[in-house]
Design a protein around this motif. Structure first.
Motif, PDB file in Angstrom:
ATOM      1  N   MET A   1      31.944  15.979  28.719  1.00 28.54           N
ATOM      2  CA  MET A   1      31.631  16.057  27.389  1.00 28.54           C
ATOM      3  C   MET A   1      31.952  14.493  26.731  1.00 28.54           C
ATOM      4  O   MET A   1      32.765  13.895  27.261  1.00 28.54           O
ATOM      5  N   ASP A   2      30.949  13.935  26.106  1.00 30.60           N
ATOM      6  CA  ASP A   2      31.124  12.539  25.677  1.00 30.60           C
ATOM      7  C   ASP A   2      31.933  12.487  24.287  1.00 30.60           C
ATOM      8  O   ASP A   2      31.946  13.387  23.606  1.00 30.60           O
ATOM      9  N   PHE A   3      32.487  11.420  24.314  1.00 34.03           N
ATOM     10  CA  PHE A   3      33.214  11.252  23.067  1.00 34.03           C
ATOM     11  C   PHE A   3      33.033   9.938  22.240  1.00 34.03           C
ATOM     12  O   PHE A   3      32.739   8.864  22.990  1.00 34.03           O
ATOM     13  N   LEU A   4      32.478  10.059  21.102  1.00 34.07           N
ATOM     14  CA  LEU A   4      31.760   8.988  20.217  1.00 34.07           C
ATOM     15  C   LEU A   4      32.974   8.744  19.228  1.00 34.07           C
ATOM     16  O   LEU A   4      33.301   9.554  18.495  1.00 34.07           O
ATOM     17  N   ARG A   5      33.071   7.316  18.945  1.00 32.00           N
ATOM     18  CA  ARG A   5      33.945   6.915  18.149  1.00 32.00           C
ATOM     19  C   ARG A   5      33.409   5.799  17.290  1.00 32.00           C
ATOM     20  O   ARG A   5      33.750   4.886  17.384  1.00 32.00           O
ATOM     21  N   PRO A   6      32.700   6.100  16.047  1.00 25.49           N
ATOM     22  CA  PRO A   6      32.020   5.263  15.448  1.00 25.49           C
ATOM     23  C   PRO A   6      33.062   4.408  14.314  1.00 25.49           C
ATOM     24  O   PRO A   6      34.324   5.076  14.213  1.00 25.49           O
ATOM     25  N   ARG A   7      33.023   3.248  13.935  1.00 27.14           N
ATOM     26  CA  ARG A   7      34.058   2.440  13.299  1.00 27.14           C
ATOM     27  C   ARG A   7      33.436   2.313  11.628  1.00 27.14           C
ATOM     28  O   ARG A   7      34.435   2.274  10.850  1.00 27.14           O
ATOM     29  N   THR A   8      32.262   2.639  11.192  1.00 23.81           N
ATOM     30  CA  THR A   8      31.889   2.633  10.016  1.00 23.81           C
ATOM     31  C   THR A   8      31.095   3.884   9.849  1.00 23.81           C
ATOM     32  O   THR A   8      30.465   4.627  10.685  1.00 23.81           O
ATOM     33  N   LEU A  13      26.694   8.068  10.887  1.00 24.11           N
ATOM     34  CA  LEU A  13      25.255   8.744  10.710  1.00 24.11           C
ATOM     35  C   LEU A  13      24.180   8.360  11.714  1.00 24.11           C
ATOM     36  O   LEU A  13      23.468   9.135  12.335  1.00 24.11           O
ATOM     37  N   ASP A  14      24.061   7.249  12.221  1.00 16.71           N
ATOM     38  CA  ASP A  14      23.419   6.804  13.354  1.00 16.71           C
ATOM     39  C   ASP A  14      23.714   7.639  14.613  1.00 16.71           C
ATOM     40  O   ASP A  14      22.701   8.022  15.330  1.00 16.71           O
ATOM     41  N   LEU A  15      24.838   7.910  14.871  1.00 18.74           N
ATOM     42  CA  LEU A  15      25.204   8.619  16.116  1.00 18.74           C
ATOM     43  C   LEU A  15      24.835  10.049  15.914  1.00 18.74           C
ATOM     44  O   LEU A  15      24.374  10.788  16.938  1.00 18.74           O
ATOM     45  N   LYS A  16      25.206  10.469  14.766  1.00 15.66           N
ATOM     46  CA  LYS A  16      24.739  11.974  14.401  1.00 15.66           C
ATOM     47  C   LYS A  16      23.301  12.138  14.523  1.00 15.66           C
ATOM     48  O   LYS A  16      22.813  13.106  15.033  1.00 15.66           O
ATOM     49  N   ALA A  44      29.497  16.657  22.974  1.00 16.91           N
ATOM     50  CA  ALA A  44      29.904  15.458  22.450  1.00 16.91           C
ATOM     51  C   ALA A  44      30.813  15.824  21.059  1.00 16.91           C
ATOM     52  O   ALA A  44      30.701  16.685  20.427  1.00 16.91           O
ATOM     53  N   LEU A  45      31.870  15.111  21.092  1.00 14.31           N
ATOM     54  CA  LEU A  45      32.685  14.773  20.099  1.00 14.31           C
ATOM     55  C   LEU A  45      32.425  13.838  19.160  1.00 14.31           C
ATOM     56  O   LEU A  45      32.403  12.575  19.833  1.00 14.31           O
ATOM     57  N   LEU A  46      32.221  13.674  17.725  1.00 19.09           N
ATOM     58  CA  LEU A  46      31.944  12.582  17.075  1.00 19.09           C
ATOM     59  C   LEU A  46      33.350  12.487  16.173  1.00 19.09           C
ATOM     60  O   LEU A  46      33.762  13.036  15.199  1.00 19.09           O
ATOM     61  N   ASP A  47      34.101  11.579  16.663  1.00 11.06           N
ATOM     62  CA  ASP A  47      35.420  11.090  15.974  1.00 11.06           C
ATOM     63  C   ASP A  47      35.400  10.374  14.832  1.00 11.06           C
ATOM     64  O   ASP A  47      34.942   9.039  14.893  1.00 11.06           O
ATOM     65  N   LEU A  48      35.573  10.895  13.734  1.00 13.23           N
ATOM     66  CA  LEU A  48      35.457  10.108  12.350  1.00 13.23           C
ATOM     67  C   LEU A  48      36.687   9.514  11.636  1.00 13.23           C
ATOM     68  O   LEU A  48      36.577   9.004  10.449  1.00 13.23           O
ATOM     69  N   GLU A 157      23.316  16.068   9.566  1.00 20.01           N
ATOM     70  CA  GLU A 157      24.239  15.783   8.478  1.00 20.01           C
ATOM     71  C   GLU A 157      25.661  15.746   8.650  1.00 20.01           C
ATOM     72  O   GLU A 157      26.039  16.544   9.549  1.00 20.01           O
ATOM     73  N   LEU A 158      26.490  15.072   7.894  1.00 16.98           N
ATOM     74  CA  LEU A 158      27.803  15.118   7.818  1.00 16.98           C
ATOM     75  C   LEU A 158      28.208  15.296   6.566  1.00 16.98           C
ATOM     76  O   LEU A 158      27.658  14.671   5.696  1.00 16.98           O
ATOM     77  N   ILE A 159      29.549  15.940   6.348  1.00 16.57           N
ATOM     78  CA  ILE A 159      30.035  15.975   5.016  1.00 16.57           C
ATOM     79  C   ILE A 159      30.826  14.629   4.840  1.00 16.57           C
ATOM     80  O   ILE A 159      31.803  14.137   5.645  1.00 16.57           O
ATOM     81  N   ARG A 160      30.414  14.121   3.534  1.00 21.43           N
ATOM     82  CA  ARG A 160      31.159  12.883   3.371  1.00 21.43           C
ATOM     83  C   ARG A 160      32.311  12.884   2.448  1.00 21.43           C
ATOM     84  O   ARG A 160      33.450  12.271   2.335  1.00 21.43           O
TER      85      ARG A 160
END
Length: 306
Positions: A1-8, A13-16, A44-48, A157-160
């Motif tokens: 399982m990949d762990f993605l951690r965007p800073r912005t 949105l790019d990673l999603k 993968a987990l996208l940590d927001l 899409e992500l919920i903002r």
């Protein structure tokens, strides 16, 4: 399982977009339970959590824009007077530790029929703000739930944020569980009196494949309540309102309760909630005025951030 951690947010949105199968995570109160119980393992987990703007809320006219990272605890402490129905529901979520991490947006993403925030969001006519690299769109809450644990978000899409109108009348939330705390609802109900429009909003939870409104009950109550004279609530009106709310449900038997019990309980919850809300309305309760005059809770601020 990949762990993605965007800073912005833009990076998120790019990673999603590149990894639409990635599961977004904020508080982790739903996702991590599923993983720990081996009920699902995302690719993968996208940590927001590192994205600061998601932890902010603001008032835009008569609407509170609730960032996807605003926790239940902050909603209770900072917005309880302006969003009373949602705050009441938030107080019933899990333990203090869960409320310090969990979010309304996370509840929406999971889209469980038993989620506590869904009934008040329906009763208040909330709107979900979704975004992808293709742009942003607004999804009315009644169109957001598409099936059991399914929602209207596109894969990229992500919920903002969630946009919730400021209360202009009394609001209540009630639920029944197998104990008094840290419990998944057997059934739940929320009501909002939109006094200026002489309209009633409802939300039913844990009693159908998706959270839903009780439209017939709303129309009946709006037509039968004495909005101008504010006369006492007719017990027959309250009883019929409860029957119509129960009739809007489509419950099943499961480990938490039987369908027949859920139907009966919803009628009782709805009858009582209407009585409480109408009593407040007759007394002249104004949720927004209370918020503006409150002190010490942060409810009077026009912006909030972590």
């Amino acid at each position: 399982m990949d762990f993605l951690r965007p800073r912005t947010w833009a990076e998120a949105l790019d990673l999603k977009a590149a990894r639409p199968e990635a599961t977004p995570i904020q508080g982790g109160t739903d996702v991590m339970v599923e993983i720990n119980l081996d009920k699902g393992r995302p690719a993968a987990l996208l940590d927001l959590t590192p994205i600061p703007e998601l932890t902010e809320w603001s008032r835009e006219g008569d609407v509170i824009r609730l960032g996807a990272g605003v926790t239940y605890s902050r909603l209770i402490g900072e917005l309880g007077a302006r969003l009373p129905g949602l705050a009441q529901a938030s107080r019933t979520v899990g333990s203090p530790q869960i409320r310090n991490r969990g979010t309304v947006a996370g509840n929406l993403g999971a889209a469980s029929p038993a989620g506590d925030s869904h009934p008040p969001l329906l009763a208040c006519d909330a709107v979900v703000e979704a975004e992808s690299v293709r742009g942003a769109r607004l999804i009315p809450i009644g169109e957001f739930y598409t099936g059991v644990k399914r929602n209207a978000l596109a894969p990229d899409e992500l919920i903002r944020a969630v946009r919730v109108p400021v209360a202009r009348g009394p609001q209540y939330f009630s639920k029944i569980g197998t104990r008094n705390a840290m419990v998944i609802a057997v059934c739940s109900f929320s009501i909002a009196l939109h006094a200026a429009e002489r309209r009633v909003g409802t939300g039913v939870g844990s009693a159908a494949p998706t959270p839903r409104r009780a439209v017939a009950a709303e129309e009946f109550a709006a037509a039968r309540l004495d909005w101008q004279g504010r006369s006492p609530l007719d017990p027959d009106v309250a009883g019929r309102f409860g029957e119509l709310v129960a009739g809007a449900a489509a419950p099943i038997d499961d480990v938490r309760g039987r369908a027949a019990y859920r139907t009966h309980a919803l009628a009782v919850l709805a009858r009582r909630a209407l009585g409480w809300a109408w009593a407040d309305f007759r007394a002249g309760t104004d949720a927004d005025s209370s918020a503006d005059s409150s002190a010490g809770s942060g409810a009077g601020d026009d912006r909030g951030s972590a």
